[in-house]
Design a protein around this motif. Structure first.
Motif, PDB file in Angstrom:
ATOM      1  N   GLY A  61      41.089   3.827  -8.497  1.00  0.00           N
ATOM      2  CA  GLY A  61      39.955   3.273  -7.769  1.00  0.00           C
ATOM      3  C   GLY A  61      39.107   2.353  -8.628  1.00  0.00           C
ATOM      4  N   VAL A  62      38.900   2.728  -9.873  1.00  0.00           N
ATOM      5  CA  VAL A  62      38.139   1.872 -10.796  1.00  0.00           C
ATOM      6  C   VAL A  62      38.868   0.554 -10.995  1.00  0.00           C
ATOM      7  N   LYS A  63      40.169   0.632 -11.266  1.00  0.00           N
ATOM      8  CA  LYS A  63      40.949  -0.577 -11.510  1.00  0.00           C
ATOM      9  C   LYS A  63      41.016  -1.475 -10.279  1.00  0.00           C
ATOM     10  N   ALA A  64      40.963  -0.876  -9.094  1.00  0.00           N
ATOM     11  CA  ALA A  64      41.000  -1.647  -7.846  1.00  0.00           C
ATOM     12  C   ALA A  64      39.632  -2.204  -7.449  1.00  0.00           C
ATOM     13  N   GLY A  65      38.592  -1.857  -8.194  1.00  0.00           N
ATOM     14  CA  GLY A  65      37.252  -2.359  -7.906  1.00  0.00           C
ATOM     15  C   GLY A  65      36.527  -1.614  -6.810  1.00  0.00           C
ATOM     16  N   ARG A  66      36.980  -0.428  -6.452  1.00  0.00           N
ATOM     17  CA  ARG A  66      36.365   0.317  -5.349  1.00  0.00           C
ATOM     18  C   ARG A  66      34.944   0.806  -5.659  1.00  0.00           C
ATOM     19  N   PHE A  67      34.577   0.817  -6.912  1.00  0.00           N
ATOM     20  CA  PHE A  67      33.247   1.321  -7.288  1.00  0.00           C
ATOM     21  C   PHE A  67      32.326   0.213  -7.773  1.00  0.00           C
ATOM     22  N   ASP A  68      32.774  -1.032  -7.672  1.00  0.00           N
ATOM     23  CA  ASP A  68      31.940  -2.156  -8.093  1.00  0.00           C
ATOM     24  C   ASP A  68      30.731  -2.267  -7.187  1.00  0.00           C
ATOM     25  N   VAL A  69      29.620  -2.556  -7.789  1.00  0.00           N
ATOM     26  CA  VAL A  69      28.379  -2.685  -7.017  1.00  0.00           C
ATOM     27  C   VAL A  69      28.002  -4.127  -6.879  1.00  0.00           C
TER      28      VAL A  69
END
Length: 69
Positions: A61-69
């Motif tokens: 999820g981090v690598k896929a950008g799911r937590f980008d704000v």
């Protein structure tokens, strides 16, 4: 040894900087291949344990950008 036993030292991300006001988490490996995570500024608050599958899903999820704000 229990599967949740911590088998490495906690490490803080090098990108977090050396400032004491920098918010960051620390991660250590557990005996089952998962991770233990704690708040670097409030270590007494406890430790969150992740199974190997949970940790892999989080990293994906981090690598896929799911937590980008």
């Amino acid at each position: 040894m229990r599967k949740s036993d911590i088998v490495t030292a906690f490490k803080k991300a090098s990108a977090s900087g050396a400032s004491p006001t920098t918010d960051c988490v620390e991660v250590a490996h557990t005996a089952d291949g998962g991770c233990a995570v704690r708040d670097s500024k409030n270590r007494r608050a406890g430790i969150q344990y992740c199974t190997p599958d949970e940790w892999a899903a989080f990293l994906a999820g981090v690598k896929a950008g799911r937590f980008d704000v």
